[in-house]
Design a protein around this motif. Structure first.
Motif, PDB file in Angstrom:
ATOM      1  N   SER A   1      13.396  66.437  13.279  1.00 12.95           N
ATOM      2  CA  SER A   1      12.096  66.190  12.646  1.00 12.95           C
ATOM      3  C   SER A   1      11.826  67.221  11.554  1.00 12.95           C
TER       4      SER A   1
ATOM      5  N   SER B   1      11.009  66.363   7.708  1.00 15.90           N
ATOM      6  CA  SER B   1       9.728  66.801   7.132  1.00 15.90           C
ATOM      7  C   SER B   1       9.948  67.765   5.970  1.00 15.90           C
TER       8      SER B   1
ATOM      9  N   ILE C   1       5.020  73.664   6.727  1.00 15.81           N
ATOM     10  CA  ILE C   1       5.853  72.821   7.593  1.00 15.81           C
ATOM     11  C   ILE C   1       7.023  73.631   8.161  1.00 15.81           C
TER      12      ILE C   1
END
Length: 455
Positions: free
Chosen positions: A149, A153, A244
């Motif tokens: 992930s 991202s 992030i």
């Protein structure tokens, strides 16, 4: 009457009637004694030239050639309390036969269900290990999902940063173009104003140029604002990318921390599991030691612990066993001055205690009741009172040793050296000289070792 004739008519010798004449005659016993003395002298003279084998006298006892054949004590490996004897003194026991039973004395092992309790603990620890392994697998999968992930991202955020950066470049180009247009409009307006002052252009045309100049100025402001907005958007995109990355790094770190904790717990649980298995094996082994068994075939010589209920310590001797059919040997103790004269392989004549024998040390061939042996080992250090121990094994070329002899019985031995004349041996003994050797003892010892190795 003149005794001129050889004939004696009277039938008797007148000299025999004289006491003085009788005293001049040699007695018959003296003649016999002279004959005996001459015979003894002649015999002694002959004996002086007979061969005599030099020897070294020593005494010792019967033992076993190898350590496992010697008397040994049976010891209890654990502390306990005597419950029952299965043997008595003088009894023959086979290897592994139970000698005595003991009971537990340590409170740690009093619980009769201790093995069951420990098995339950082991089963619980096994389940805990399995659950920990599943948890580790789940955390590992979670870390892999977080990494995937995070990769997507971050890629999305990087793409957005690239797009905004391209937009900033486009807005910057537009701003530059509008500035050029504004500069052109400014120049046109200035020329139009100059022509208007000269009367070459009308006011309307001047106002039109002014209007275009204002429009170009407004476009410059608008494009500049758009460029500034793009730069802010690029800054926000970079901040979002860093956010992030930081967020996923925190998640991965936390998951790795949980994984490390799970691995640590698994290591501790595995160690406790191994420790439990070890304790179970120790308890099982300890229970098997409640019965003390004979280490080998033999006879129970002496019981050192007597009564039922008596306490014994770990490693304490409980009885002595004499192994069955030991390889007999004799240990003799020789003086230090005689050790250099004897070597392995030398012959020895022995007289066992309680066995009738007549020993002639110098003439072993005429000895009766003695047995032959061969020196096998000579100690490198003294054993007692400055004497050195030698081990003697049976001579297979001689009569076998009596089966009645037992370990510990006394022995007298004579280590045979070289042959000399009887007169030389007497002369040597009178002068206190050591026995003579015809061969280097070290070379003889090397030959003996080589022969044994070849066998």
């Amino acid at each position: 009457m003149l005794n001129i004739s050889n004939n004696n008519p009277s039938g008797f010798n007148q000299f025999e009637q004289l006491n003085s004449m009788r005293l001049l005659n040699t007695p018959k016993t003296a003649k016999n004694l002279a004959y005996v003395l001459v015979g003894v002298f002649a015999f002694s003279l002959i004996v002086m030239f007979l061969p005599w084998q030099q020897n070294i006298y020593a005494d010792g006892a019967v033992t076993a050639l190898t350590p496992q054949d010697r008397p040994q004590t049976v010891e209890s490996q654990i502390a306990g309390r005597i419950e029952h004897w299965h043997v008595r003194e003088g009894q023959f026991v086979n290897k592994g036969e139970i000698i005595m039973d003991i009971s537990e004395v340590k409170e740690k092992f009093f619980d009769p269900e201790i093995l069951l309790r420990m098995q339950e603990q082991l089963a619980a620890k096994t389940q805990g290990i399995a659950a920990t392994k599943n948890k580790i697998q789940s955390i590992t999968n979670q870390i892999n999902a977080i990494n995937n992930s995070m990769k997507f991202s971050l890629q999305k955020a990087r793409n957005k940063v690239k797009q905004v950066r391209l937009k900033v470049i486009s807005d910057s180009t537009d701003l530059t173009a509008e500035k050029v247009n504004y500069s052109v409009a400014q120049q046109q307006y200035n020329r139009q104003e100059t022509l208007y002052k000269q009367g070459l252009k009308s006011l309307t045309e001047l106002e039109q140029r002014k209007l275009k100049l204002q429009e170009s100025s407004a476009k410059v402001v608008s494009v500049n604002n758009k460029y500034l907005a793009s730069k802010n958007e690029l800054l926000n995109a970079q901040i979002e990318l860093n956010s992030i990355e930081a967020e996923y790094t925190d998640k991965v770190s936390k998951a790795n921390s949980d994984l490390s904790s799970a691995n640590s717990y698994l290591a501790d649980a595995t160690s406790e599991y191994s420790k439990l298995r070890n304790e179970i094996a120790n308890v099982e082994m300890r229970r098997s030691l409640y019965s003390v068994r004979a280490p080998q075939d033999g006879h129970v010589v002496r019981i050192l612990k007597q009564g039922i209920g008596e306490m014994i310590k770990e490693g304490e001797a409980i009885c002595t066993i004499m192994p069955n059919n030991p390889a007999m040997a004799v240990e003799l103790y020789v003086k230090a001055m005689d050790v250099p004269l004897i070597t392995p392989g030398r012959k020895v004549r022995m007289e066992f205690a309680g066995w009738p024998a007549l020993q002639f040390s110098g003439w072993p061939s005429v000895s009766v009741g003695t047995f032959g042996g061969v020196i096998d080992v000579i100690d490198y250090v003294d054993s007692k009172e400055g004497k050195y121990r030698i081990l003697i094994r049976p001579d297979h070329n001689d009569d076998p040793w009596p089966k009645q002899i037992r370990v510990g019985s006394g022995v007298k031995g004579w280590a045979m050296l070289d042959e000399v004349s009887v007169w030389f041996e007497i002369w040597r003994q009178l002068n206190g000289f050591p026995p003579s050797l015809k061969e280097n003892p070290y070379e003889k010892a090397e030959k003996y070792y080589e022969q044994n190795q070849n066998k």
